[in-house]
Design a protein around this motif. Structure first.
Motif, PDB file in Angstrom:
ATOM      1  N   VAL A  42       0.833  -1.204   0.000  1.00 26.31           N
ATOM      2  CA  VAL A  42       0.000   0.000   0.000  1.00 26.31           C
ATOM      3  C   VAL A  42       0.867   1.255   0.000  1.00 26.31           C
ATOM      4  CG1 VAL A  42      -1.723   1.321   1.288  1.00 26.31           C
ATOM      5  CG2 VAL A  42      -1.938  -1.153   1.108  1.00 26.31           C
ATOM      6  N   SER A  43       1.994   1.207   0.693  1.00 26.61           N
ATOM      7  CA  SER A  43       2.914   2.334   0.740  1.00 26.61           C
ATOM      8  C   SER A  43       4.003   2.161  -0.311  1.00 26.61           C
ATOM      9  CB  SER A  43       3.556   2.438   2.131  1.00 26.61           C
ATOM     10  OG  SER A  43       4.710   3.238   2.107  1.00 26.61           O
ATOM     11  N   LEU A  44       4.184   3.154  -1.171  1.00 24.74           N
ATOM     12  CA  LEU A  44       5.199   3.052  -2.210  1.00 24.74           C
ATOM     13  C   LEU A  44       6.603   3.025  -1.611  1.00 24.74           C
ATOM     14  CD1 LEU A  44       3.751   5.400  -4.967  1.00 24.74           C
ATOM     15  CD2 LEU A  44       3.329   2.981  -4.546  1.00 24.74           C
ATOM     16  N   GLU A  45       6.794   3.705  -0.503  1.00 22.29           N
ATOM     17  CA  GLU A  45       8.089   3.667   0.172  1.00 22.29           C
ATOM     18  C   GLU A  45       8.405   2.252   0.643  1.00 22.29           C
ATOM     19  OE1 GLU A  45      10.399   5.636   4.050  1.00 22.29           O
ATOM     20  OE2 GLU A  45       8.379   6.285   3.514  1.00 22.29           O
ATOM     21  N   SER A  46       7.388   1.554   1.156  1.00 24.50           N
ATOM     22  CA  SER A  46       7.565   0.178   1.604  1.00 24.50           C
ATOM     23  C   SER A  46       7.889  -0.736   0.430  1.00 24.50           C
ATOM     24  CB  SER A  46       6.300  -0.307   2.315  1.00 24.50           C
ATOM     25  OG  SER A  46       6.417  -1.667   2.675  1.00 24.50           O
ATOM     26  N   VAL A  47       7.210  -0.527  -0.712  1.00 24.25           N
ATOM     27  CA  VAL A  47       7.479  -1.346  -1.898  1.00 24.25           C
ATOM     28  C   VAL A  47       8.932  -1.198  -2.321  1.00 24.25           C
ATOM     29  CG1 VAL A  47       6.927  -1.692  -4.335  1.00 24.25           C
ATOM     30  CG2 VAL A  47       5.092  -1.235  -2.706  1.00 24.25           C
ATOM     31  N   ARG A  48       9.405   0.040  -2.396  1.00 24.00           N
ATOM     32  CA  ARG A  48      10.800   0.285  -2.788  1.00 24.00           C
ATOM     33  C   ARG A  48      11.766  -0.363  -1.804  1.00 24.00           C
ATOM     34  NH1 ARG A  48       8.672   5.628  -3.489  1.00 24.00           N
ATOM     35  NH2 ARG A  48       8.374   6.146  -5.699  1.00 24.00           N
ATOM     36  N   SER A  49      11.449  -0.253  -0.510  1.00 22.56           N
ATOM     37  CA  SER A  49      12.311  -0.817   0.525  1.00 22.56           C
ATOM     38  C   SER A  49      12.379  -2.331   0.424  1.00 22.56           C
ATOM     39  CB  SER A  49      11.785  -0.407   1.908  1.00 22.56           C
ATOM     40  OG  SER A  49      12.528  -1.013   2.935  1.00 22.56           O
ATOM     41  N   ASP A  50      11.240  -2.969   0.197  1.00 20.29           N
ATOM     42  CA  ASP A  50      11.199  -4.429   0.093  1.00 20.29           C
ATOM     43  C   ASP A  50      11.971  -4.916  -1.135  1.00 20.29           C
ATOM     44  OD1 ASP A  50       9.574  -4.355   2.318  1.00 20.29           O
ATOM     45  OD2 ASP A  50       7.730  -4.370   1.143  1.00 20.29           O
ATOM     46  N   ALA A  51      11.785  -4.227  -2.256  1.00 17.71           N
ATOM     47  CA  ALA A  51      12.497  -4.606  -3.481  1.00 17.71           C
ATOM     48  C   ALA A  51      13.996  -4.400  -3.314  1.00 17.71           C
ATOM     49  CB  ALA A  51      11.982  -3.796  -4.664  1.00 17.71           C
ATOM     50  N   THR A  52      14.375  -3.320  -2.619  1.00 13.80           N
ATOM     51  CA  THR A  52      15.799  -3.052  -2.376  1.00 13.80           C
ATOM     52  C   THR A  52      16.407  -4.128  -1.489  1.00 13.80           C
ATOM     53  OG1 THR A  52      15.470  -0.666  -2.615  1.00 13.80           O
ATOM     54  CG2 THR A  52      17.441  -1.383  -1.434  1.00 13.80           C
ATOM     55  N   GLU A  53      15.634  -4.599  -0.497  1.00 17.30           N
ATOM     56  CA  GLU A  53      16.128  -5.672   0.371  1.00 17.30           C
ATOM     57  C   GLU A  53      16.438  -6.930  -0.430  1.00 17.30           C
ATOM     58  OE1 GLU A  53      14.572  -8.649   3.947  1.00 17.30           O
ATOM     59  OE2 GLU A  53      13.564  -6.715   3.647  1.00 17.30           O
TER      60      GLU A  53
END
Length: 207
Positions: A42-53
């Motif tokens: 739901v949060s785009l910041e979270s999506v980016r963070s998860d993909a970066t991980e």
């Protein structure tokens, strides 16, 4: 389960919400290599963070070469007015933007041959045969319009059927997303349509 059954040496990374930990444990119980990443779409910041991980774990060698991505998350708010923390319309943010933002940081980490699969929908047809009359046919609106709540150009903020029309518009966008993400040579992009899927609670916010 099918991925692990057909390719038992695969390392499967489950990226989803709180149920992911339990699911990963179940999938890995047979001796399969399964990892879990707590993903919030739901949060785009979270999506980016998860993909970066995931990207960092690929770079460190903790995960083997990336050969596939399956984007299967989907939601539907039929009021067309539910916003994400980023002030975007929630259905479009999760079903379209989240897929794109998840794949983008990883697109140069795929090792060919590889495949990206994004779940699409029968609603793109707009006829009774495919959606039982529950969703009107898609009417093109640019993504910047679809991304905003109640923002159908030239219409009232909440025109009859507009939220469902918005719902019908995202499957073609998903197809475009997966195709654009697959530009590197050797990566297939597939928009997979599962057909009518009752029992998934997808329409829990419908009238």
């Amino acid at each position: 389960m099918r991925i692990l059954r057909q390719s038992p040496t695969s390392h499967l990374v489950v990226a989803c919400g709180s149920s992911g930990a339990r699911l990963s444990a179940e999938l890995g119980s047979g001796g399969h290599a399964v990892s879990y990443v707590a993903a919030g779409l739901v949060s785009l910041e979270s999506v980016r963070s998860d993909a970066t991980e995931i990207r960092d774990r690929l770079d460190s060698g903790e995960l083997p070469p990336l050969r596939g991505f399956v984007g299967n998350a989907g939601m539907q708010y039929t009021n067309g007015l539910t916003e994400t923390p980023d002030s975007l319309e929630s259905t479009f943010a999760v079903n379209v933007l989240a897929n794109h933002l998840f794949v983008r940081p990883l697109q140069d980490r795929f090792t060919a041959p590889a495949r990206i699969v994004i779940t699409a929908s029968d609603t793109r047809f707009g006829d009774f045969r495919h959606n039982l009359g529950m969703v009107p046919g898609p009417v093109w609106h640019s993504p910047d319009v679809l991304a905003r709540t109640g923002a159908f150009t030239g219409r009232t903020p909440r025109p009859p059927g507009a939220p469902r029309t918005r719902r019908a518009n995202w499957p073609p966008s998903v197809s475009c997303t997966s195709t654009r993400a697959a530009r590197p040579a050797g990566i297939d992009a597939v928009a997979y349509n599962p057909g009518f899927v009752p029992g998934t609670d997808l329409a829990r916010n419908a009238d």
